[in-house]
Write an enzyme that holds these catalytic residues in place. Structure first.
Site, PDB file in Angstrom:
ATOM      1  N   HIS A   5       1.199   0.579 -13.162  1.00 26.00           N
ATOM      2  CA  HIS A   5       1.884  -0.662 -13.552  1.00 26.00           C
ATOM      3  C   HIS A   5       3.395  -0.424 -13.578  1.00 26.00           C
ATOM      4  O   HIS A   5       3.859   0.578 -14.132  1.00 26.00           O
ATOM      5  CB  HIS A   5       1.394  -1.089 -14.940  1.00 26.00           C
ATOM      6  CG  HIS A   5       2.065  -2.316 -15.449  1.00 26.00           C
ATOM      7  ND1 HIS A   5       1.718  -3.572 -15.012  1.00 26.00           N
ATOM      8  CD2 HIS A   5       3.072  -2.484 -16.327  1.00 26.00           C
ATOM      9  CE1 HIS A   5       2.503  -4.466 -15.607  1.00 26.00           C
ATOM     10  NE2 HIS A   5       3.334  -3.830 -16.416  1.00 26.00           N
ATOM     11  N   GLY A  61       0.784  -1.239   0.000  1.00 23.99           N
ATOM     12  CA  GLY A  61       0.000   0.000   0.000  1.00 23.99           C
ATOM     13  C   GLY A  61       0.810   1.281   0.000  1.00 23.99           C
ATOM     14  O   GLY A  61       0.315   2.337   0.399  1.00 23.99           O
TER      15      GLY A  61
HETATM   16  N1  NHR Z   1      -7.750  -6.193 -15.374  1.00 22.81           N
HETATM   17  C1  NHR Z   1      -7.958  -5.854 -16.635  1.00 22.81           C
HETATM   18  N2  NHR Z   1      -9.006  -6.416 -17.245  1.00 22.81           N
HETATM   19  N3  NHR Z   1      -7.183  -4.990 -17.329  1.00 22.81           N
HETATM   20  C2  NHR Z   1      -6.112  -4.469 -16.733  1.00 22.81           C
HETATM   21  O1  NHR Z   1      -5.345  -3.630 -17.425  1.00 22.81           O
HETATM   22  C3  NHR Z   1      -5.793  -4.808 -15.392  1.00 22.81           C
HETATM   23  C4  NHR Z   1      -6.664  -5.692 -14.745  1.00 22.81           C
HETATM   24  C5  NHR Z   1      -6.411  -6.097 -13.421  1.00 22.81           C
HETATM   25  C6  NHR Z   1      -5.291  -5.665 -12.770  1.00 22.81           C
HETATM   26  C7  NHR Z   1      -3.116  -4.507 -12.740  1.00 22.81           C
HETATM   27  C8  NHR Z   1      -2.008  -5.335 -13.441  1.00 22.81           C
HETATM   28  C9  NHR Z   1      -0.653  -4.708 -13.357  1.00 22.81           C
HETATM   29  O2  NHR Z   1      -0.509  -3.501 -13.249  1.00 22.81           O
HETATM   30  C10 NHR Z   1      -4.399  -4.815 -13.414  1.00 22.81           C
HETATM   31  C11 NHR Z   1      -4.660  -4.359 -14.716  1.00 22.81           C
HETATM   32  C12 NHR Z   1      -2.480  -8.712 -11.828  1.00 22.81           C
HETATM   33  C13 NHR Z   1      -2.103  -9.577 -12.838  1.00 22.81           C
HETATM   34  C14 NHR Z   1      -2.163 -11.071 -12.665  1.00 22.81           C
HETATM   35  O3  NHR Z   1      -1.728 -11.822 -13.521  1.00 22.81           O
HETATM   36  C15 NHR Z   1      -1.677  -9.031 -14.045  1.00 22.81           C
HETATM   37  C16 NHR Z   1      -1.667  -7.649 -14.221  1.00 22.81           C
HETATM   38  C17 NHR Z   1      -2.048  -6.798 -13.174  1.00 22.81           C
HETATM   39  C18 NHR Z   1      -2.454  -7.354 -11.989  1.00 22.81           C
HETATM   40  N4  NHR Z   1      -2.749 -11.568 -11.534  1.00 22.81           N
HETATM   41  C19 NHR Z   1      -2.928 -12.978 -11.229  1.00 22.81           C
HETATM   42  C20 NHR Z   1      -4.375 -13.415 -11.528  1.00 22.81           C
HETATM   43  O4  NHR Z   1      -4.542 -14.621 -11.767  1.00 22.81           O
HETATM   44  C21 NHR Z   1      -2.687 -13.248  -9.774  1.00 22.81           C
HETATM   45  C22 NHR Z   1      -1.293 -12.932  -9.343  1.00 22.81           C
HETATM   46  C23 NHR Z   1      -1.095 -12.870  -7.834  1.00 22.81           C
HETATM   47  O5  NHR Z   1      -2.063 -13.010  -7.061  1.00 22.81           O
HETATM   48  O6  NHR Z   1       0.042 -12.633  -7.431  1.00 22.81           O
HETATM   49  O7  NHR Z   1      -5.301 -12.589 -11.472  1.00 22.81           O
HETATM   50  O8  NHR Z   1       0.344  -5.450 -13.490  1.00 22.81           O
HETATM   51  C1  GAR Z   2       3.854  -1.297  -7.228  1.00 27.96           C
HETATM   52  O1  GAR Z   2       5.153  -1.372  -7.736  1.00 27.96           O
HETATM   53  C2  GAR Z   2       2.850  -1.388  -8.356  1.00 27.96           C
HETATM   54  O2  GAR Z   2       3.246  -0.740  -9.526  1.00 27.96           O
HETATM   55  C3  GAR Z   2       2.819  -2.865  -8.579  1.00 27.96           C
HETATM   56  O3  GAR Z   2       2.891  -3.454  -7.313  1.00 27.96           O
HETATM   57  C4  GAR Z   2       3.538  -2.558  -6.412  1.00 27.96           C
HETATM   58  C5  GAR Z   2       2.585  -2.267  -5.295  1.00 27.96           C
HETATM   59  O4  GAR Z   2       3.238  -1.575  -4.273  1.00 27.96           O
HETATM   60  N1  GAR Z   2       1.619  -3.269  -9.244  1.00 27.96           N
HETATM   61  C6  GAR Z   2       1.532  -4.416  -9.874  1.00 27.96           C
HETATM   62  O5  GAR Z   2       2.472  -5.159 -10.008  1.00 27.96           O
HETATM   63  C7  GAR Z   2       0.164  -4.719 -10.411  1.00 27.96           C
HETATM   64  N2  GAR Z   2       0.206  -6.010 -10.990  1.00 27.96           N
HETATM   65  P1  GAR Z   2       2.403  -0.883  -3.117  1.00 27.96           P
HETATM   66  O6  GAR Z   2       1.393  -1.909  -2.592  1.00 27.96           O
HETATM   67  O7  GAR Z   2       3.432  -0.553  -2.084  1.00 27.96           O
HETATM   68  O8  GAR Z   2       1.732   0.322  -3.679  1.00 27.96           O
END
Ligand code: NHR
Ligand code: GAR
Length: 210
Positions: free
Chosen positions: A106, A12
């Protein structure tokens, strides 16, 4: 005042950067985590923010989880839903429901390295620059219109940890700026691009500087 719901999964620190920026016209009405033990949730509660946990593992499928999330979020009627380190992929339905008011941060320079393990992949690819991207969320994962990006160098001795730390620093600078721009109605989506309108006061300031 614009109402913001923030979704987190862990530490966070980006939530904290937004809170500590004390953005005029922005009120964080709720912080929601899919992880009960998220550090950021405890910090938010200590600040007196309203917090909720919706554990994805307790749902039979992603649709049920997303529906519950939508019901909870809609109760707040937010102007902005912010994904700040939220780690669950969201359904198309969710993304379309909040079209134009759903923003993610991201940790890569998109369109390079969408998805997970971005720093590891940037290092493996021999990139000399890394960074973060703040974008509107669409159903295409990490593929929505880009609002802002910040870049940092990659050094020869970097590890995932040292690089992540450098990137996180600019995340904390950029995210409050973008939230401020959004709540000030400065951002306009035009196709896959985002136009940033500066306000009159800023234009005057810029002219004075020229
Ligand atoms: N959802 C959509 N439809 N579109 C986007 O652009 C999204 C989204 C949900 C989350 C954040 C994203 C990032 O910034 C985000 C963007 C999680 C995963 C993932 O693979 C990928 C991208 C992002 C967030 N998550 C796994 C899953 O099965 C779980 C991984 C874990 O729990 O550690 O959902 O990177
Ligand atoms: C941040 O680096 C953010 O960009 C990344 O996780 C970290 C969260 O840090 N987000 C992702 O990887 C989304 N898939 P925080 O909880 O300290 O803000």
């Amino acid at each position: 005042m614009k109402k913001i719901v923030v979704l987190i999964s862990g530490r966070g620190s980006n939530l904290r950067a937004v809170v500590e920026a004390r953005i005029a016209q922005a009120e964080i009405v709720a912080v929601i985590s899919n992880q009960a033990n998220a550090q950021g949730l405890q910090w938010a509660a200590e600040q007196g923010l309203t917090t909720h946990v919706i554990e994805h593992s307790k749902f039979i499928d992603r649709e049920e989880f997303d529906h519950t999330l939508i019901r909870l979020i809609d109760g707040y009627q937010p102007d902005l839903v912010l994904l700040a380190g939220f780690m669950r992929i969201l359904s198309s339905e969710f993304c379309l429901h909040y079209a134009g008011k759903l923003i993610n941060i991201h940790p890569s320079l998109l369109p390079s390295f969408p998805g997970l393990h971005t720093h590891e992949r940037a290092l493996e690819s021999g990139c000399r620059l890394a960074g973060c991207t703040i974008h509107f969320v669409t159903p295409k994962l990490d593929g929505g219109p880009i609002i802002a990006q910040g870049a940092v160098p990659i050094f020869d001795h970097d590890t995932v940890e040292t690089l992540a730390q450098r990137v996180l620093k600019i995340e904390h600078q950029l995210l409050p700026q973008v939230v401020n721009d959004f709540v000030s109605d400065r951002l306009e989506i035009k196709g896959n691009r985002v136009i940033r309108h500066s306000d009159a006061t800023q234009d005057e300031e810029a002219n004075l500087l020229n």
